[in-house]
Design a protein around this motif. Structure first.
Motif, PDB file in Angstrom:
ATOM      1  N   THR A   9       0.854  -1.187   0.000  1.00 41.87           N
ATOM      2  CA  THR A   9       0.000   0.000   0.000  1.00 41.87           C
ATOM      3  C   THR A   9       0.887   1.233   0.000  1.00 41.87           C
ATOM      4  OG1 THR A   9      -1.763  -1.125   1.207  1.00 41.87           O
ATOM      5  CG2 THR A   9      -1.778   1.277   1.252  1.00 41.87           C
ATOM      6  N   ILE A  10       0.750   2.057  -1.033  1.00 44.99           N
ATOM      7  CA  ILE A  10       1.620   3.217  -1.177  1.00 44.99           C
ATOM      8  C   ILE A  10       0.916   4.522  -0.836  1.00 44.99           C
ATOM      9  CG2 ILE A  10       3.184   2.150  -2.829  1.00 44.99           C
ATOM     10  CD1 ILE A  10       1.647   3.441  -5.087  1.00 44.99           C
ATOM     11  N   PHE A  11      -0.414   4.477  -0.695  1.00 44.06           N
ATOM     12  CA  PHE A  11      -1.119   5.720  -0.356  1.00 44.06           C
ATOM     13  C   PHE A  11      -2.469   5.411   0.281  1.00 44.06           C
ATOM     14  CE2 PHE A  11      -4.140   9.105  -1.280  1.00 44.06           C
ATOM     15  CZ  PHE A  11      -3.465  10.223  -0.805  1.00 44.06           C
ATOM     16  N   LYS A  12      -2.802   6.175   1.334  1.00 40.84           N
ATOM     17  CA  LYS A  12      -4.137   6.164   1.942  1.00 40.84           C
ATOM     18  C   LYS A  12      -4.518   7.608   2.267  1.00 40.84           C
ATOM     19  CE  LYS A  12      -4.185   1.639   4.277  1.00 40.84           C
ATOM     20  NZ  LYS A  12      -4.379   0.966   5.593  1.00 40.84           N
ATOM     21  N   THR A  13      -5.754   7.968   1.967  1.00 42.14           N
ATOM     22  CA  THR A  13      -6.235   9.284   2.371  1.00 42.14           C
ATOM     23  C   THR A  13      -6.379   9.352   3.885  1.00 42.14           C
ATOM     24  OG1 THR A  13      -8.478   8.471   1.947  1.00 42.14           O
ATOM     25  CG2 THR A  13      -7.478   9.854   0.248  1.00 42.14           C
ATOM     26  N   GLN A  14      -6.391  10.592   4.408  1.00 33.15           N
ATOM     27  CA  GLN A  14      -6.586  10.766   5.846  1.00 33.15           C
ATOM     28  C   GLN A  14      -7.988  10.325   6.262  1.00 33.15           C
ATOM     29  OE1 GLN A  14      -5.578  14.888   6.630  1.00 33.15           O
ATOM     30  NE2 GLN A  14      -3.441  14.367   7.038  1.00 33.15           N
ATOM     31  N   LYS A  15      -8.948  10.534   5.382  1.00 31.86           N
ATOM     32  CA  LYS A  15     -10.305  10.070   5.685  1.00 31.86           C
ATOM     33  C   LYS A  15     -10.353   8.552   5.567  1.00 31.86           C
ATOM     34  CE  LYS A  15     -12.706  14.283   4.250  1.00 31.86           C
ATOM     35  NZ  LYS A  15     -13.650  14.886   3.284  1.00 31.86           N
ATOM     36  N   TRP A  16     -11.109   7.915   6.456  1.00 33.43           N
ATOM     37  CA  TRP A  16     -11.129   6.465   6.555  1.00 33.43           C
ATOM     38  C   TRP A  16     -12.103   5.843   5.571  1.00 33.43           C
ATOM     39  CZ3 TRP A  16     -12.530   6.806  12.442  1.00 33.43           C
ATOM     40  CH2 TRP A  16     -11.464   7.419  13.126  1.00 33.43           C
ATOM     41  N   MET A  17     -11.806   4.613   5.212  1.00 35.09           N
ATOM     42  CA  MET A  17     -12.797   3.770   4.571  1.00 35.09           C
ATOM     43  C   MET A  17     -13.844   3.371   5.622  1.00 35.09           C
ATOM     44  SD  MET A  17     -12.151   2.896   1.290  1.00 35.09           S
ATOM     45  CE  MET A  17     -10.791   3.130   0.121  1.00 35.09           C
ATOM     46  N   ASP A  18     -15.067   3.168   5.165  1.00 29.85           N
ATOM     47  CA  ASP A  18     -16.158   2.682   6.020  1.00 29.85           C
ATOM     48  C   ASP A  18     -16.364   3.575   7.248  1.00 29.85           C
ATOM     49  OD1 ASP A  18     -16.459   0.441   4.299  1.00 29.85           O
ATOM     50  OD2 ASP A  18     -14.873  -0.602   5.365  1.00 29.85           O
ATOM     51  N   ASP A  19     -16.322   4.882   7.026  1.00 28.01           N
ATOM     52  CA  ASP A  19     -16.508   5.833   8.127  1.00 28.01           C
ATOM     53  C   ASP A  19     -17.998   6.158   8.269  1.00 28.01           C
ATOM     54  OD1 ASP A  19     -16.414   7.746  10.044  1.00 28.01           O
ATOM     55  OD2 ASP A  19     -15.263   9.211   8.884  1.00 28.01           O
ATOM     56  N   TYR A  20     -18.685   5.352   9.062  1.00 29.22           N
ATOM     57  CA  TYR A  20     -20.122   5.542   9.242  1.00 29.22           C
ATOM     58  C   TYR A  20     -20.441   6.687  10.202  1.00 29.22           C
ATOM     59  CZ  TYR A  20     -21.135   1.346   6.564  1.00 29.22           C
ATOM     60  OH  TYR A  20     -21.244   0.435   5.541  1.00 29.22           O
ATOM     61  N   SER A  21     -19.416   7.306  10.787  1.00 32.72           N
ATOM     62  CA  SER A  21     -19.638   8.454  11.672  1.00 32.72           C
ATOM     63  C   SER A  21     -19.623   9.777  10.910  1.00 32.72           C
ATOM     64  CB  SER A  21     -18.564   8.493  12.770  1.00 32.72           C
ATOM     65  OG  SER A  21     -17.281   8.756  12.204  1.00 32.72           O
ATOM     66  N   ALA A  22     -19.372   9.741   9.603  1.00 36.43           N
ATOM     67  CA  ALA A  22     -19.311  10.967   8.809  1.00 36.43           C
ATOM     68  C   ALA A  22     -20.667  11.673   8.810  1.00 36.43           C
ATOM     69  CB  ALA A  22     -18.889  10.630   7.379  1.00 36.43           C
ATOM     70  N   SER A  23     -20.644  12.994   8.667  1.00 31.87           N
ATOM     71  CA  SER A  23     -21.873  13.784   8.769  1.00 31.87           C
ATOM     72  C   SER A  23     -22.882  13.448   7.680  1.00 31.87           C
ATOM     73  CB  SER A  23     -21.536  15.278   8.721  1.00 31.87           C
ATOM     74  OG  SER A  23     -20.856  15.614   7.525  1.00 31.87           O
ATOM     75  N   ASP A  24     -22.417  13.031   6.496  1.00 27.18           N
ATOM     76  CA  ASP A  24     -23.368  12.708   5.430  1.00 27.18           C
ATOM     77  C   ASP A  24     -23.900  11.277   5.526  1.00 27.18           C
ATOM     78  OD1 ASP A  24     -21.071  11.375   4.701  1.00 27.18           O
ATOM     79  OD2 ASP A  24     -20.845  12.340   2.753  1.00 27.18           O
ATOM     80  N   MET A  25     -23.514  10.551   6.582  1.00 27.70           N
ATOM     81  CA  MET A  25     -24.040   9.204   6.799  1.00 27.70           C
ATOM     82  C   MET A  25     -25.127   9.181   7.882  1.00 27.70           C
ATOM     83  SD  MET A  25     -22.609   7.273   4.593  1.00 27.70           S
ATOM     84  CE  MET A  25     -22.997   5.628   5.207  1.00 27.70           C
ATOM     85  N   ARG A  26     -25.511  10.344   8.390  1.00 33.54           N
ATOM     86  CA  ARG A  26     -26.583  10.403   9.386  1.00 33.54           C
ATOM     87  C   ARG A  26     -27.927  10.135   8.721  1.00 33.54           C
ATOM     88  NH1 ARG A  26     -24.672  16.114  12.179  1.00 33.54           N
ATOM     89  NH2 ARG A  26     -22.715  15.318  13.099  1.00 33.54           N
ATOM     90  N   CYS A  27     -28.861   9.600   9.486  1.00 30.69           N
ATOM     91  CA  CYS A  27     -30.198   9.391   8.949  1.00 30.69           C
ATOM     92  C   CYS A  27     -31.220   9.410  10.082  1.00 30.69           C
ATOM     93  CB  CYS A  27     -30.299   8.082   8.157  1.00 30.69           C
ATOM     94  SG  CYS A  27     -30.174   6.590   9.153  1.00 30.69           S
ATOM     95  N   GLY A  28     -32.433   9.864   9.745  1.00 29.64           N
ATOM     96  CA  GLY A  28     -33.536   9.868  10.693  1.00 29.64           C
ATOM     97  C   GLY A  28     -33.292  10.687  11.938  1.00 29.64           C
ATOM     98  N   ASP A  29     -32.443  11.729  11.834  1.00 33.52           N
ATOM     99  CA  ASP A  29     -32.031  12.478  13.024  1.00 33.52           C
ATOM    100  C   ASP A  29     -32.683  13.848  13.154  1.00 33.52           C
ATOM    101  OD1 ASP A  29     -30.582  13.211  10.708  1.00 33.52           O
ATOM    102  OD2 ASP A  29     -29.023  14.144  11.911  1.00 33.52           O
ATOM    103  N   LEU A  30     -33.573  14.217  12.210  1.00 35.62           N
ATOM    104  CA  LEU A  30     -34.184  15.542  12.232  1.00 35.62           C
ATOM    105  C   LEU A  30     -35.712  15.439  12.234  1.00 35.62           C
ATOM    106  CD1 LEU A  30     -31.908  17.289   9.566  1.00 35.62           C
ATOM    107  CD2 LEU A  30     -31.768  17.540  12.051  1.00 35.62           C
ATOM    108  N   THR A  31     -36.345  16.332  12.964  1.00 36.96           N
ATOM    109  CA  THR A  31     -37.807  16.351  13.045  1.00 36.96           C
ATOM    110  C   THR A  31     -38.387  17.214  11.918  1.00 36.96           C
ATOM    111  OG1 THR A  31     -37.869  18.307  14.462  1.00 36.96           O
ATOM    112  CG2 THR A  31     -37.681  16.133  15.560  1.00 36.96           C
TER     113      THR A  31
END
Length: 281
Positions: A9-31
């Motif tokens: 492996t010669i390169f990985k981004t700082q952002k993780w794979m399978d990051d389910y805590s990311a803000s665009d992965m939220r659901c059903g959280d707003l009224t």
């Protein structure tokens, strides 16, 4: 010094794979109240009012999508019927962003996956084909493939036909000087890739093999790329998104606590060959 071992492996981004805590992965959280007051999402759909569960007629529609006091006067429907109508409209509106080309079908497929997939990751051969095409067609000075090509030539020990492990950092630096594969070209606004992927979240690049012989080399490089099919608050607060019913429906289906359809990881992979020689300019 030891030779480089493969795969490497010669390169990985700082952002993780399978990051389910990311803000665009939220659901059903707003009224409903939050969606109306904070995001101005009173008017969502031309077909149905999800707040009153009524079917709209053409007489119910405001001149502006930002009208706040409109209430549909049509027939009452169930939550299930409302959901089905919203997803049908979601798919129908997607055609504006995927007019032509071999990837234009993907957005409808991904919307249906959001409807039925319960957040499971999505992978499709067309996505991986699009990724490979993007990597190979990028002839700019920012191309990671071309930057790797130069770095390999410059750092191979040609006298001993070997690539030492301690210079592996040079490959990573070469990638950092470039632009990772994305779908933000002009044609991606119309071919379906801009709406399905556009930017990407995480990228891993692996050197699978490197053969050196007679002042020539052949490298096999694997790209693993992941994006999120989901919207965060910053997305919907931008006029370039909120002006379209397409994104308003998407945000409500994902984030409203009365719907809460899960976003998902979009995975794609591509393997490319990089060849070159000791004496090439």
């Amino acid at each position: 010094m030891t030779a480089l071992q493969f795969p490497c492996t010669i390169f990985k981004t700082q952002k993780w794979m399978d990051d389910y805590s990311a803000s665009d992965m939220r659901c059903g959280d707003l009224t409903e109240a939050q969606l109306k007051s904070q995001y101005r999402l009173d008017y969502i759909s031309g077909r149905v009012d999800p707040w009153t569960l009524t079917r709209r007629s053409s007489m119910d529609r405001p001149q502006s999508m930002f009208c706040c006091n409109l209430r549909g006067k049509g027939e009452k429907i169930t939550r299930q019927q409302c959901t089905a109508m919203l997803f049908d409209e979601f798919r129908s509106l997607s055609s504006k962003f995927s007019i032509y080309g071999p990837y234009s079908h993907l957005i409808e497929k991904m919307i249906t996956h959001m409807q039925n997939g319960n957040g499971t990751p999505f992978q499709d051969m067309s996505l991986s084909r699009a990724l490979k095409e993007q990597i190979l067609s990028d002839k700019t000075e920012n191309s990671t493939r071309l930057l790797l090509r130069k770095s390999l030539k410059d750092n191979i020990d040609w006298e001993n036909s070997i690539y030492f492990a301690n210079v592996n950092e040079e490959l990573r630096k070469a990638i950092l000087r470039g632009k990772l594969p994305k779908f933000d070209r002009f044609q991606d606004n119309f071919n379906g890739m801009g709406i399905t992927v556009h930017d990407t979240w995480a990228t891993h690049i692996t050197l699978k093999s490197l053969q050196i012989d007679n002042d020539r080399y052949r490298a096999v490089v694997h790209y693993k790329v992941q994006d999120h099919f989901g919207l965060d608050s910053d997305d919907i607060l931008k006029t370039k998104f909120s002006q379209f019913h397409f994104f308003r429906i998407w945000f409500v289906l994902q984030r409203c606590n009365q719907f809460g359809f899960k976003p998902f990881m979009t995975n794609m992979e591509a393997t490319v060959e990089i060849t070159g020689g000791r004496n090439e300019s």
